[in-house]
Design an enzyme around this catalytic site. Structure first.
Site, PDB file in Angstrom:
ATOM      1  N   ASP A 255      38.173  39.773  50.836  1.00  0.00           N
ATOM      2  CA  ASP A 255      38.083  38.826  49.727  1.00  0.00           C
ATOM      3  C   ASP A 255      37.518  39.523  48.489  1.00  0.00           C
ATOM      4  OD1 ASP A 255      38.051  35.985  48.739  1.00  0.00           O
ATOM      5  OD2 ASP A 255      35.901  36.385  48.623  1.00  0.00           O
TER       6      ASP A 255
ATOM      7  N   GLU B 111      42.403  41.915  48.599  1.00  0.00           N
ATOM      8  CA  GLU B 111      42.658  41.001  47.496  1.00  0.00           C
ATOM      9  C   GLU B 111      42.206  41.767  46.257  1.00  0.00           C
ATOM     10  OE1 GLU B 111      41.837  36.348  46.350  1.00  0.00           O
ATOM     11  OE2 GLU B 111      40.135  37.535  47.027  1.00  0.00           O
TER      12      GLU B 111
END
Length: 704
Positions: free
Chosen positions: A354, A391
């Site tokens: 993330d 990401e």
């Protein structure tokens, strides 16, 4: 004759107590083993802190708030910055533990040592008091840890080790996947509930699940009510402990065997040819900023674990209050040990990071060209077969899609694929050239000589944003239920409601939405790169226009399995396109030269003023051998609102083009054939496509 016995190396070590502290026999411990570990004679406790001047181990009876023993580490139990002690006679079922550290308190220098604070072990393998979802913690309660017995029998478990090109990733939330009563599982909202759904996953055809955060987090940390409805930290991007699984995701309490249900799930997934990825959050923790809680990292070494301004405040590149100082050697070590632990103890097959651009920032927040953390993960031998997916952006404005430091090892969520394809598929034909780039593998972003051929994870939807149904049901987000006056969530959705905002009884609009969803599914499965989609998209799951459902632990986020029957045609189309992708290796990778000398991937230019984008894949069938048959697939996309015409490439006299999928229902009554024999052969040269439709053609020998 006495049976042969397997003897643990630790059992042969002659451990002799050397001191007595608070009634317990102790001795210096194993300084290189972080955390708490059961050994034959007791338990080994090891922690480190660069700024602490003393350390105390606190022992608690289960569910009690006052320690029954406080063991201060003697000075001679400290080597360098590491405190380590073996406590003899402890039975792991009979206690929980925490620490207290003393040292300098000077917030301007980032030093927050407080001898009265109870601290959770950073390397804790299980966290107490979290096993019941939605149970509000009292402010006076500190996080405590349990020692875990790791004796799970993997029974010759073999990991699938599926190449990136062959993966089909299915992103899901453990609780939301089965908590709705329609799921029909015995243990809704749990690891066990997902395990009950493995036959469904196999039938659908996906071969990798990506689990939204399952590290221990406190869903009640941001509890509030809006219009009388409770809102919690449902998604879990707010880590309390990186080494501990979320115990509220278990069907049964697992005292001192935490992680057993998760391991059973992973083993059964692997046994069924499905890999298990974790969505990991190493960009921030649940301790927040200056006003946030104080339970672990702040008390061990606040100025090491977090990025701090010169004034001692927290940099906030995560958008969540603080930012982990990932490229400090101590934090690097913690992250590497953590990932190694999940791979060795839980057999995890891959990680999605993330806001991964934070992992490439220096201690002052500036981007690094060769971040040591990312490089160490890329070359770590234990992680050698594990998928690493970034990401490639963060909340501080750093956007690295196509330029993430990769060492030909990291893949990326291709945010450009999502944005460009959303524009194109909703009818913006001016994006055709860019759409062709994305479908053909985004080589403009990922040069094969530097990034290989498997860097792009293609997606149109994920947990963050609209579901696929909502993408074609709403022009605007509808996040009012989140309590922020609809100011949260992205305004850049590139969606289209097909003529009515939200729910409607208009049959033409509903039919168009179903067609748009099938268009998206077909294009996603026929794009080079690794496809990923959000759980529930395959049967029209909706969040009623909420594109930021992070706090919605209710029917907004739970999958309603009744929609599977209601939208069975969407499900069958998804399932068919997944199998079609698997069958035709040429879509996924280079599979040998086609005998017709077609290029491997050919983007065919529109004819005259027509607006059909065509991508032709040409190679050999699965093995790529010279003896294998040609494998030629044509994807044709008409995003225009009127019928369009085009020509298919010429073939040899003994070959013809057959319709494998048709969302416009011109050539196939249900959009997909019931069998290969049902594929309609195209005998005319000029093909006419219905408005806003996708056709897939395969070249085969006539009469085959």
């Amino acid at each position: 004759m006495e049976e042969n016995k397997i003897i643990s190396p630790l059992s042969s070590i002659h451990m002799v107590p050397m001191d007595v502290i608070d009634g317990f026999q102790v001795r210096p411990g194993m300084y290189e083993v972080n955390g708490a570990m059961a050994i034959p004679c007791g338990v080994n406790f090891t922690v480190h802190s660069f700024g602490a001047t003393s350390c105390e181990l606190l022992l608690f009876k289960r569910m009690e708030e006052k320690p029954y023993a406080v063991l201060r580490f003697p000075e001679n139990y400290k080597i360098g910055k590491v405190y380590s002690m073996i406590v003899f006679g402890l039975k792991i079922e009979e206690f929980e533990y925490a620490y207290r550290l003393d040292g300098t308190y000077d917030s301007r220098k980032g030093l927050l040592f407080d001898k009265n604070k109870c601290l959770l072990d950073i390397y804790a393998k299980a966290v107490t008091g979290q096993s019941v979802w939605g149970m509000e913690k009292k402010e006076t309660v500190c996080y405590k840890a349990r020692v875990v017995k790791d004796d799970f029998d993997w029974r010759n478990n073999r990991r699938p080790l599926i190449p990136m090109a062959d993966l089909i990733i299915y992103e899901m939330h453990i609780r939301g996947f089965t908590y709705h009563k329609s799921s029909g599982v015995k243990y809704p909202g749990t690891f066990e509930g997902l395990r009950e759904k493995i036959p469904y996953l196999k039938e659908l055809g996906i071969n990798a699940v990506e689990l939204m955060p399952i590290f221990e987090f406190d869903e009640m940390s941001d509890y509030r009510e809006v219009d009388g409805k409770p809102l919690v930290n449902y998604w879990g991007y707010n880590t309390v402990s990186f080494f501990a699984p979320n115990t509220s995701y278990t069907g049964n309490i697992e005292y001192n065997r935490e992680g057993t249900e998760l391991k059973e799930l992973i083993k059964e997934l692997n046994d069924n040819g499905i890999e298990c990825f974790l969505d990991v959050v190493f960009n921030h923790t649940a301790e927040g900023n200056e006003q946030g809680p104080f339970f672990s990292f702040k008390g061990f070494d606040n100025n090491i674990y977090y990025m701090l301004t010169p004034e001692g405040y927290y940099y906030n590149f995560s958008g969540c209050g603080n930012t982990l100082n990932c490229n400090h050697p101590i934090v690097q070590q913690m992250i590497l040990e953590c990932l190694r632990y999940w791979v060795t103890a839980y057999h995890i097959d891959g990680f999605r990071f993330d806001l991964a651009s934070i992992l490439g920032r220096n201690e002052d927040g500036s981007p690094m060209s060769k971040p040591p953390l990312l490089q160490s993960l890329a070359f770590d031998p234990i992680l050698g077969n594990v998928k690493l997916i970034a990401e490639a952006w963060d909340a501080g404005g750093l956007y690295q899609v196509g330029s993430f430091p990769a060492w030909n090892r990291w893949a990326e969520w291709n945010g450009r694929y999502r944005d460009d394809m959303r524009n194109f598929l909703k009818g913006d034909y001016s994006m055709a050239d860019m759409a062709a780039q994305r479908i053909a593998g985004s080589k403009d972003l990922y040069l094969p000589e530097f990034r290989g051929t498997n860097a792009s994870v293609n997606f149109l939807t994920c947990h963050d944003g609209f579901t696929l149904w909502d993408l074609y049901s709403y022009n605007m987000k509808h996040n009012e239920a989140n309590g922020w006056n609809n100011t949260d969530g992205s305004d850049d959705n590139r969606s289209w409601n097909c003529g009515a905002e939200g729910e409607t009884e208009d049959h033409e609009i509903l039919a168009l939405r179903r067609k748009m969803i099938k268009n998206a599914a077909a294009v996603l499965m026929l794009s080079r790169g690794t496809p990923m989609f959000l759980a529930g998209d395959e049967f029209g799951n909706t969040q009623y226009g909420n594109n930021n459902a992070y706090c919605q632990d209710n029917e907004t986020s739970w999958l309603n399995w009744d929609m599977l029957e209601k939208n069975r045609d969407i499900y069958e189309f998804f399932k068919y396109m997944i199998q079609f992708r698997k069958k035709h290796a040429v879509i996924r990778k280079f599979s040998g030269r086609c005998s017709l000398n077609f290029p491997e991937i050919q983007v065919m230019e529109p004819e005259e003023n027509l607006k059909v984008l065509r991508i032709v894949y040409a190679g050999r069938s699965a093995q790529g051998s010279i003896n294998e048959k040609d494998d030629i697939v044509c994807l044709a996309i008409n995003v225009f609102w009127e019928e369009q015409e085009f020509w298919l490439p010429g073939l040899t006299a003994d070959m013809g083009w057959f319709v494998a999928a048709d969302t416009g229902l011109k050539y196939l009554a249900d959009g997909i054939p019931q069998s290969e024999e049902d594929m309609q052969e195209i005998t005319c040269g000029r093909i006419r496509m219905m408005p806003r439709s996708v056709c897939v053609f395969v070249a085969k020998e006539v009469g085959e």
